[in-house]
Design an enzyme around this catalytic site. Structure first.
Site, short mmCIF file in Angstrom:
data_model
loop_
_atom_site.label_atom_id
_atom_site.label_comp_id
_atom_site.label_asym_id
_atom_site.label_seq_id
_atom_site.Cartn_x
_atom_site.Cartn_y
_atom_site.Cartn_z
N GLY A 5 106.42 20.00 76.49
CA GLY A 5 106.31 18.86 75.60
C GLY A 5 106.93 19.09 74.24
O GLY A 5 108.00 19.69 74.12
N VAL A 6 106.24 18.63 73.20
CA VAL A 6 106.77 18.74 71.84
C VAL A 6 106.91 20.20 71.43
O VAL A 6 107.86 20.57 70.73
CB VAL A 6 105.90 17.93 70.84
CG1 VAL A 6 104.55 18.57 70.61
CG2 VAL A 6 106.63 17.75 69.53
N ASP A 7 106.01 21.06 71.89
CA ASP A 7 106.07 22.48 71.57
C ASP A 7 107.38 23.08 72.07
O ASP A 7 108.10 23.76 71.32
CB ASP A 7 104.86 23.18 72.20
CG ASP A 7 104.66 24.61 71.72
OD1 ASP A 7 105.28 25.02 70.72
OD2 ASP A 7 103.86 25.32 72.36
N ILE A 55 110.60 14.52 66.51
CA ILE A 55 110.11 15.32 65.38
C ILE A 55 111.08 16.44 65.01
O ILE A 55 111.11 16.88 63.88
CB ILE A 55 108.69 15.87 65.67
CG1 ILE A 55 108.02 16.31 64.37
CG2 ILE A 55 108.73 16.99 66.71
CD1 ILE A 55 106.52 16.53 64.49
N TYR A 79 96.91 17.43 76.82
CA TYR A 79 95.58 17.93 76.52
C TYR A 79 94.49 16.87 76.70
O TYR A 79 93.32 17.13 76.50
CB TYR A 79 95.52 18.51 75.11
CG TYR A 79 96.01 19.96 75.04
CD1 TYR A 79 96.72 20.56 76.07
CD2 TYR A 79 95.75 20.72 73.92
CE1 TYR A 79 97.15 21.86 75.99
CE2 TYR A 79 96.17 22.04 73.83
CZ TYR A 79 96.87 22.61 74.87
OH TYR A 79 97.29 23.91 74.79
#
Length: 170
Positions: free
Chosen positions: A34-36, A13, A124
């Site tokens: 993660g993506v964060d 992303i 999550y």
């Protein structure tokens, strides 16, 4: 208007050139794993500075807010806080709300193209199918001004699963 085109894409992303990317953030909105974490690392320190300035108290579960995209190819990062099933946040309406608020924020910014991480999927505890279902439900009532929403899948297995879900729902 019938709403945006919804597609699954495989990739990172942080490399996608769209108006806005949706980050699966935690409620502190200060970066994480993660993506964060990947978004904060790739986008540089301006994203965190903007998070601190705009979200002094963080964001509630199910809410979203925008910051600069820093060094990313997108214009904005929309930080969406999904529910953490492992902490007892098991109401799917919170997951739908995180997507809905992301789409509303995108429209407020004037975005036409959005790339979304799979909010809630992963650490999550929500399945990819639950996350995609929440995104589709949110798109029924939001996102009408958007042209395209990409559901970004990291890895071939994730892409195959999400593409199959989208194809099945036609």
């Amino acid at each position: 208007m019938s709403g945006p085109r919804i597609v699954a894409v495989e990739g990172d992303i942080t490399t996608i050139a769209v108006d806005a990317i949706v980050n699966a953030a935690n409620s502190k909105v200060r970066g994480g794993g993660g993506v964060d974490g990947a978004i904060h690392r790739a986008g540089g320190p301006r994203i965190l500075e903007d998070c601190r300035r705009r979200f002094e108290q963080g964001l509630a579960t199910g809410d979203a807010g925008a910051t600069t995209a820093g060094d990313l190819p997108s214009r904005w990062v929309i930080h969406a806080v999904g529910p953490d099933r492992h902490r007892g946040q098991v109401d799917p309406a919170l997951l739908v709300s995180a997507y809905r608020r992301s789409l509303e924020v995108a429209e407020e910014l004037g975005a036409r193209t959005v790339a979304c991480s799979l909010i809630g999927a992963g650490v999550y505890g929500w399945s990819r199918e639950e996350s995609v279902s929440a995104a589709l439900e949110a798109l029924e009532t939001s996102g009408r001004a958007l042209e395209e929403v990409q559901l970004v899948c990291f890895g071939e297995a994730a892409y195959d699963e999400v593409a199959a879900i989208l194809n099945a729902r036609g």
